[in-house]
Write a protein that holds these residues in place. Structure first.
Motif, PDB file in Angstrom:
ATOM      1  N   UNK A  38       2.642   4.385  -2.713  1.00  0.00           N
ATOM      2  CA  UNK A  38       1.660   3.520  -3.388  1.00  0.00           C
ATOM      3  C   UNK A  38       2.094   2.055  -3.334  1.00  0.00           C
ATOM      4  N   UNK A  39       3.406   1.836  -3.486  1.00  0.00           N
ATOM      5  CA  UNK A  39       3.920   0.457  -3.420  1.00  0.00           C
ATOM      6  C   UNK A  39       3.680  -0.125  -2.027  1.00  0.00           C
ATOM      7  N   UNK A  40       3.968   0.670  -0.987  1.00  0.00           N
ATOM      8  CA  UNK A  40       3.757   0.193   0.393  1.00  0.00           C
ATOM      9  C   UNK A  40       2.280  -0.148   0.628  1.00  0.00           C
ATOM     10  N   UNK A  41       1.390   0.710   0.112  1.00  0.00           N
ATOM     11  CA  UNK A  41      -0.049   0.446   0.273  1.00  0.00           C
ATOM     12  C   UNK A  41      -0.444  -0.825  -0.475  1.00  0.00           C
ATOM     13  N   UNK A  42       0.154  -1.043  -1.651  1.00  0.00           N
ATOM     14  CA  UNK A  42      -0.196  -2.235  -2.445  1.00  0.00           C
ATOM     15  C   UNK A  42       0.217  -3.526  -1.747  1.00  0.00           C
ATOM     16  N   UNK A  43       1.146  -3.430  -0.779  1.00  0.00           N
ATOM     17  CA  UNK A  43       1.635  -4.623  -0.073  1.00  0.00           C
ATOM     18  C   UNK A  43       0.901  -4.875   1.245  1.00  0.00           C
TER      19      UNK A  43
END
Length: 321
Positions: free
Chosen positions: A286-291
């Motif tokens: 989710x963090x990677x997608x948020x970036x």
């Protein structure tokens, strides 16, 4: 009940205003390239058989009639027991976005759909055009400012008459939504907008959540261009999880707590798109997608004009680009 329906119970999101819940994954019937009505009817029947229960159409798409025919056939053949098991959304086109034309436009949609009511009726874009002229793209000189107060009052009347159970908007910025919330007696239940991992709309989603408006995503797979499907971050996550990029993008949308309208007339892909409910994304994913770098794909240039009401896309979206 057939075997496909037994293994999929479509998750639902409560609708603002206390009306029934929205099946989280909707089946879209717009087509970038025109398709014959029989293709739409076949695809809808396949979608119902697979477990889709929310169908999204609009007067612009020319898909209301084949969608209605497919639903009649689905009920008659026992694929679903009744109209009440399905959630139907349609939209008011710009030429009908005038107070005196809203109710007749909805009645025409109901006639096309062979229904007494729909579940959700949306203002398609926050702009009107010359009444009676049906063409897309709209001529620049035919675009007109919308009288939001009177058009929304006419939408409210449609709901009061029971011809639509809920009303909402599509392609509204935070500012336009705030203006509407300030003048309406019935708040919009839904704002249907472009949302995908490549255009996450965090500000708009937060604004809608704090004002009790449900966000429903269109183009969740970046159907305008292929930015979502070609995104390296999503490809990497998909490979690691043994999923498709589309499944990762749709699962991400589902985890945001929004409705998602996905469009495919390919039965295998329709089936794959439903296979997102028995697994989840990790915090790291989710963090990677948020970036992922963000940019809007559906710019709405067709709704801008040197004559106004919106001369630039910045004006149309109130700077939310």
């Amino acid at each position: 009940m057939n075997r496909n329906q037994q293994h999929l119970t479509m998750p639902e999101i409560p609708m603002p205003g206390g009306y029934r819940s929205l099946p989280v994954l909707g089946f879209g019937t717009s087509a970038n390239l025109p398709v014959g009505p029989e293709i739409v009817t076949t695809a809808v029947l396949q979608a119902i058989e697979l477990g889709y229960r929310h169908f999204d159409t609009a007067s612009l798409y020319n898909s209301e009639q084949p969608l209605g025919e497919a639903i009649v056939e689905a009920i008659n053949s026992g694929l679903v027991q009744s109209r009440g098991q399905l959630f139907i959304t349609s939209k008011l086109w710009c030429r009908d976005a005038h107070p005196q034309h809203v109710l007749p436009a909805l009645k025409k949609s109901l006639q096309n759909l062979k229904m007494d009511y729909i579940d959700l009726y949306l203002i398609h874009w926050p702009v009107s055009s010359k009444p009676g002229i049906h063409e897309y793209p709209i001529k620049k000189e035919d675009l007109l400012p919308m009288d939001f107060k009177s058009v929304w009052a006419a939408m409210e009347e449609c709901q009061k008459l029971g011809l639509t159970k809920s009303i909402g908007v599509s392609n509204f910025s935070c500012k336009k939504l705030a203006d509407l919330l300030a003048i309406g007696k019935i708040p919009p239940a839904v704002n249907q907008v472009e949302v995908s991992p490549c255009w996450q709309q965090k500000k708009l989603r937060e604004f809608c959540k704090s004002n009790g408006v449900l966000v429903v995503a269109y183009s969740p797979l970046g159907s305008i261009g292929t930015r979502v499907m070609e995104n390296e971050v999503l490809k990497e996550i998909a490979k690691a999880k043994g999923k498709t990029v589309a499944q990762v993008a749709l699962r991400w949308g589902y985890e945001q707590g929004i409705g998602v309208v996905v469009k495919s007339y390919n039965k295998e892909r329709m089936k794959q798109n439903l296979e997102i409910f028995d697994w989840s994304l990790s915090d790291d994913e989710c963090r990677k997608i948020s970036e992922i770098p963000q940019s809007r794909a559906s710019l709405g240039k067709d709704f801008t004009s040197p004559y106004g009401p919106y001369k630039t896309i910045e004006e149309l979206w109130d700077g939310e680009l």
